[in-house]
Design an enzyme around this catalytic site. Sequence first.
Site: not given
Length: 266
Positions: A52, A77, A156
């Site tokens: 993100h 990530r 998640e």
Amino acid sequence: MTETPAIDSFADRIKTDGHAGLVSAWIGIPEPMVVHHLAQEDFDSVVLDMQHGMWDMASASNAVTQCRSAGKPAIARIPVGDFASASRLLDAGCTGVIAPMVNSVADAEALVRFAKYPPLGERSWGPTLALNHMKLSADEYLRTANRLTLTIAMVETRAALDAIDGILGVEGIDGVFVGPSDLSIALSNGARLAPDTDEIDRELAYIVARCRAHKKFTCAFGSNGKRAGELLALGCDLVVASADTTQLRAGAASAINGARTFAAGH
């Protein structure tokens, strides 16, 4: 054999300390100087968010250097499904990679293929920057890289929860990272964003227990410092105490409020 520097014992520490109690920075702003500043603080590691956040490979590689110059291990990530970038980031000197949306044993096995050398995986050889950073010979790096670098699967989704034992059972998956926000969206079928709830705590406690059973570690994202402390109390080994943007805006708001409060009293 070359002695392992303290920065490169991070993987051994999180894997063997049990409840390691580590706190990491989390940076999405694609500016190595932001990394330089936050890495001076008492974080145990720095996560570069390429899912993100706006990092590309070149800026992330430069940020790894900033982390290591401050004595902090860098973890990246990667974007969803971009397992090929895992090996490139490890080549650049990252201590570990976090892969989002690992929802099955097949996903976990695919990640390991890119992140670990044989016999665990099929990582291609080319760790030029990692060799420079770690000051190891090529032979030493090949012998130790699978141990000194971390392959972390994100949990998640409902699918990941259902497959948690299978994912943890994949040799080469060193631990998991829980994304409470996405998990709350998944568990509510898209009805709410509620990462700091009893429901999430119950799922986290279950995940921690499964990780302990498999002798692997648990990481999780905390929305603020207090929440990060709660996650540590739940048994997580590494937590994030909010993202860089949250910390930046909170610091600015605190300074503004302090100035106006003082002025109003005089």
